[in-house]
Design an enzyme around this catalytic site. Structure first.
Site, PDB file in Angstrom:
ATOM      1  N   LYS A   1      43.132  33.359  51.012  1.00  0.00           N
ATOM      2  CA  LYS A   1      43.904  33.027  49.812  1.00  0.00           C
ATOM      3  C   LYS A   1      45.113  33.948  49.851  1.00  0.00           C
ATOM      4  CE  LYS A   1      43.957  33.296  44.761  1.00  0.00           C
ATOM      5  NZ  LYS A   1      43.246  33.719  43.535  1.00  0.00           N
TER       6      LYS A   1
ATOM      7  N   ARG B   1      48.475  43.414  43.210  1.00  0.00           N
ATOM      8  CA  ARG B   1      47.375  43.985  42.433  1.00  0.00           C
ATOM      9  C   ARG B   1      46.631  45.083  43.191  1.00  0.00           C
ATOM     10  NH1 ARG B   1      45.164  41.713  37.734  1.00  0.00           N
ATOM     11  NH2 ARG B   1      46.158  39.805  37.034  1.00  0.00           N
TER      12      ARG B   1
ATOM     13  N   ILE C   1      44.015  28.064  45.253  1.00  0.00           N
ATOM     14  CA  ILE C   1      43.056  28.662  44.320  1.00  0.00           C
ATOM     15  C   ILE C   1      43.876  29.040  43.106  1.00  0.00           C
ATOM     16  CG2 ILE C   1      41.466  30.569  43.936  1.00  0.00           C
ATOM     17  CD1 ILE C   1      40.736  30.416  46.910  1.00  0.00           C
TER      18      ILE C   1
ATOM     19  N   TYR D   1      41.112  37.452  50.386  1.00  0.00           N
ATOM     20  CA  TYR D   1      42.052  37.281  49.270  1.00  0.00           C
ATOM     21  C   TYR D   1      43.100  38.373  49.357  1.00  0.00           C
ATOM     22  CZ  TYR D   1      43.645  37.072  44.345  1.00  0.00           C
ATOM     23  OH  TYR D   1      44.390  36.990  43.190  1.00  0.00           O
TER      24      TYR D   1
ATOM     25  N   THR E   1      39.870  37.335  39.808  1.00  0.00           N
ATOM     26  CA  THR E   1      40.750  38.071  38.901  1.00  0.00           C
ATOM     27  C   THR E   1      40.834  37.387  37.549  1.00  0.00           C
ATOM     28  OG1 THR E   1      42.079  38.752  40.798  1.00  0.00           O
ATOM     29  CG2 THR E   1      43.073  39.002  38.624  1.00  0.00           C
ATOM     30  N   THR E   2      41.021  36.065  37.576  1.00  0.00           N
ATOM     31  CA  THR E   2      41.158  35.299  36.339  1.00  0.00           C
ATOM     32  C   THR E   2      39.873  35.327  35.523  1.00  0.00           C
ATOM     33  OG1 THR E   2      42.637  33.852  37.585  1.00  0.00           O
ATOM     34  CG2 THR E   2      41.994  33.094  35.406  1.00  0.00           C
TER      35      THR E   2
ATOM     36  N   TYR F   1      43.215  50.134  45.515  1.00  0.00           N
ATOM     37  CA  TYR F   1      43.356  51.570  45.253  1.00  0.00           C
ATOM     38  C   TYR F   1      43.180  52.419  46.507  1.00  0.00           C
ATOM     39  CZ  TYR F   1      43.288  56.096  42.973  1.00  0.00           C
ATOM     40  OH  TYR F   1      43.595  57.373  42.607  1.00  0.00           O
TER      41      TYR F   1
END
Length: 294
Positions: free
Chosen positions: A164, A140, A206, A135, A46-47, A109
């Protein structure tokens, strides 16, 4: 054996003024992380703005990262997707490039059922031989991987090794580790919850914070594992203000601004992300100064 123990950085992807990936700057960031004790590189998460990288860019960033790190520390490639076929493709390619493991975000989604999540993760993991880390970030993705599903996957699929956990729900984490029976490698996905998750048997974090404070984030984990729990707690408490500032807008907007404030000059963000609101910059600067990195 865990893919890594300690602090893995969820590293940003630097861009040039024209929006292309800046590989020279990316090499600098990788060396900065390794020099300051980061225990693993998590690339294209994501980052790293993976959602706005083309598949070609995504894989090239992973390839470059693996080659530049050159085995000095593990490289975990973010290869998740809300399309199982795409996740398989990215994961098999990352394995070819030499990634040590993959990080697979919960399909977003689609809002799959727990049965669907199980089949998704098993399908991707069965396509590769390297370890896979789930993850879980419901804020999100709109989808929560329940503890029972994580444990079932880590028990029944040989190369799914851990999670994670970024739900922020400590009760869920406690339940997960109560069910895990040593079969789940737990990594914190929230920088303000590193010590709490380590106390439940976690392997590390993480981290977004590691982008700007790699040594300190490493030390939170290293002190805990060395038995200096109070020293670890002190660092965790010290980081609270900075963690909050790094998430005062959606990640990675603040952390990219923070790196620029440190003189890293990592370039722009890709739309729909935009530059940090100027009203929030003083708060970020103050937190960085109080933490001692400005």
């Amino acid at each position: 054996m865990a893919v890594f123990q300690g602090a893995g950085v969820a590293i940003v992807t630097p861009f040039q003024a024209n929006g292309e990936v800046n590989y020279d700057k990316f090499a600098e960031l990788l060396e900065f992380q390794i020099k300051n004790g980061t225990d693993a590189i998590i690339v294209c998460g994501t980052t790293g703005e993976s959602s706005t990288l083309t598949h070609e860019e995504h894989l090239e960033v992973i390839r470059f990262c693996v080659e530049r790190v050159a085995g000095r520390i593990p490289v975990v490639a973010g290869t998740g997707s809300n399309c199982t076929e795409t996740a398989v493709y990215l994961s098999t390619e990352a394995e070819k490039y030499g990634a040590d493991a993959v990080l697979l975000v919960t399909p977003y989604y689609n809002k799959a059922t727990q049965k669907g999540l199980y089949r998704h993760y098993k399908t991707v993991a069965d396509a590769i031989k390297i370890p896979a880390i789930i993850y879980n970030v419901p804020s999100r993705t709109g989808c929560n991987v329940l503890p029972e599903t994580v444990v079932k996957l880590c028990t029944e699929v040989e190369n799914i090794v851990g999670v994670k956990e970024a739900s922020g729900n400590i009760s869920q984490v406690v339940k997960l580790m109560a069910l895990a029976d040593g079969k789940v490698d737990l990594y914190s996905g929230n920088d303000d919850q590193i010590v709490p998750l380590l106390s439940m048997g976690g392997k590390g974090v993480i981290s977004v914070l590691s982008n700007v404070a790699p040594k300190e984030t490493h030390d939170i984990c290293a002190k805990f594992f060395a038995g200096d729990v109070e020293g670890s707690c002190q660092l965790q408490r010290k980081a609270v203000e900075l963690c909050e500032a790094l998430f005062c807008e959606v990640n990675p907007i603040p952390v990219k601004k923070a790196l620029d404030l440190m003189g890293m000059d990592i370039g722009t963000l890709r739309m729909p992300l935009t530059e940090m609101d100027e009203a929030n910059v003083p708060r970020l600067e103050k937190a960085m100064k109080n933490f001692g990195i400005l």
